[in-house]
Design an enzyme around this catalytic site. Sequence first.
Site, mmCIF file in Angstrom:
data_model
loop_
_atom_site.group_PDB
_atom_site.id
_atom_site.type_symbol
_atom_site.label_atom_id
_atom_site.label_comp_id
_atom_site.label_asym_id
_atom_site.label_seq_id
_atom_site.Cartn_x
_atom_site.Cartn_y
_atom_site.Cartn_z
ATOM 1 N N CYS A 38 0.848 -1.401 0.094
ATOM 2 C CA CYS A 38 0.076 -0.048 -0.118
ATOM 3 C C CYS A 38 0.747 1.239 -0.111
ATOM 4 O O CYS A 38 2.134 1.206 0.243
ATOM 5 C CB CYS A 38 -0.826 0.066 1.325
ATOM 6 S SG CYS A 38 -2.325 -1.003 1.347
ATOM 7 N N CYS A 42 -2.842 4.948 2.241
ATOM 8 C CA CYS A 42 -4.118 4.132 1.982
ATOM 9 C C CYS A 42 -5.044 4.094 3.289
ATOM 10 O O CYS A 42 -4.865 4.173 4.314
ATOM 11 C CB CYS A 42 -3.729 2.597 2.009
ATOM 12 S SG CYS A 42 -4.780 1.614 1.585
ATOM 13 N N ARG A 43 -6.277 4.204 2.646
ATOM 14 C CA ARG A 43 -7.580 4.397 3.504
ATOM 15 C C ARG A 43 -7.803 3.046 4.395
ATOM 16 O O ARG A 43 -8.759 3.211 5.278
ATOM 17 C CB ARG A 43 -8.495 5.005 3.139
ATOM 18 C CG ARG A 43 -8.535 6.251 2.106
ATOM 19 C CD ARG A 43 -7.708 7.542 2.992
ATOM 20 N NE ARG A 43 -8.416 7.984 4.212
ATOM 21 C CZ ARG A 43 -8.031 8.775 4.708
ATOM 22 N NH1 ARG A 43 -6.781 9.454 4.535
ATOM 23 N NH2 ARG A 43 -8.573 9.134 5.844
ATOM 24 N N CYS A 69 -2.253 -3.121 -3.669
ATOM 25 C CA CYS A 69 -3.594 -3.048 -2.906
ATOM 26 C C CYS A 69 -4.435 -2.420 -4.081
ATOM 27 O O CYS A 69 -4.125 -1.402 -4.774
ATOM 28 C CB CYS A 69 -3.489 -2.074 -2.094
ATOM 29 S SG CYS A 69 -5.076 -1.222 -1.190
ATOM 30 N N CYS A 72 -5.689 1.485 -2.773
ATOM 31 C CA CYS A 72 -4.909 2.825 -2.882
ATOM 32 C C CYS A 72 -4.014 2.621 -3.990
ATOM 33 O O CYS A 72 -3.547 3.982 -4.490
ATOM 34 C CB CYS A 72 -3.924 3.049 -1.820
ATOM 35 S SG CYS A 72 -2.793 1.532 -1.402
#
Length: 354
Positions: A38, A42-43, A69, A72
Site C-alpha cells: 500500500c 491508504c484508507r 492494493c 490505494c
Amino acid sequence: MKQRHYHTDDARWQAVENRDANADEQFVFGVITTGIFCRPSCRARHPLRQNIRFFQDIHAAQAAGFRPCKRCQPDKAPLHQQRVERIRRACELMDAREETITLEALAQEMAMSPYHFHRLFKSVTGLTPRAWQTARRHQRLRDALTQGEAVTPAYYQAGFGSGSSYYRDADSALGMTAKQYRSGGKQLSLRYAVVDCHVGRCLVAQSARGICAILLGDDDATLIAELSALFPHAERHLAQNDFSDILEKVIACIHAPDTRLDLPLDFQGTLFQQQVWEALRTIPAGETVSYQMLAAKVGKPNAVRAVASACGANRLAIIVPCHRVIRHDGKLSGYRWGVARKAALLQHEAKKET
Ligand SMILES: [Zn+2]
C-alpha cells in the site's frame, strides 16, 4: 524537491499511522499476512506493525512478492495526479476548438458526470470550464494584438462568437472598461495564499478570471497589506486546500522561469500596460533588456518613461518578468519588490543558462 523525513522505520510507521499523503512518493509498505502493499496514505484499516515491511518503491515490493492494493493502487500515478491529468486533457480539448464547449460535452468526453467534472475542474484550475474558456480566448486576443494584428481579425481569430458581443468582450479582455478594477475591485472576489519561494515569501491571488497577483516580500503581513492596497474593495479570502494545485504550478514556474504558466492570467491594466507586460513575457530567462529596447518592442520608442511605469505597475511578479528590464548602462534600477530581490532573481536565471 523538498527533503522528506522518512528515513527510519519509526518515521515510516508514523507516516502510515497518520495516513500522511506527503509520504506517498517516498516509500510503500507491504503486509506480510495478506501479501499486499500500500501507499502510506491508504484508507484501508491498518495492520499490526509487526506484520509490516517497508520498501523504497513499488519495484522492491513487487520483487519481494507483494501485490498492489486495489484500494490505494500504489502501482498507478497518485490519484491527485490522475485527476490533474484529466483536467489537462480537457483544457487541451477546449484550446483546440474555436467555439465554447458545453459542460455536458466536456464531461462526456472525460467520462465523468457533469457535476463531478465541474467540481474537479474548478478545484484544479480555480475556474469553471466556461470561465476558463473565456479567459483563454481573452489571452489569445491579447497575444494576437501584441503581434500587431488589427483588432477585428484578431478578435475573430481569438474565437469570440459573432460580432454582437464584440465590444463587451473586447473591453473586458483588454481591461479598458474594467470599472470594477478602477474602483479598486468592487464586487470582485479573490482567494489568495502565501508560500515560500527561493526569493522569500510569495503571495498568489486568483480572481474569477485567473491569477491576478503574484507579490514578493519578506513577511506575510506586508504582502497581505499590498494585496489590500491593490484591490481595496475586493472580498479577499484566504484560500483553502483546493488552491494547492494552482499554487504548486505558480511556484514551479517561479523556480524554473522558462516554463510558461498554463493557467489563465487576469491582467488588469490599460491596453498600453498590457502590451508592455506581454512584451516582457517574451524576454527569455537569463536575458535582460533596457527600457529603451522594451519601448521599441511595443512600437513606442519614445515612451521610455511610460514603459518604465508600466513595468512598475506589474502585479504578476516573475510570471511577467519585469525584473529582466535594466538601465541601458547595465545598472539594475528599481524593482517593485526590492533591488536586492531583483539581483537575486537575475543571478538565479543567469545560473540556469550555463
Ligand atoms: Zn492500500
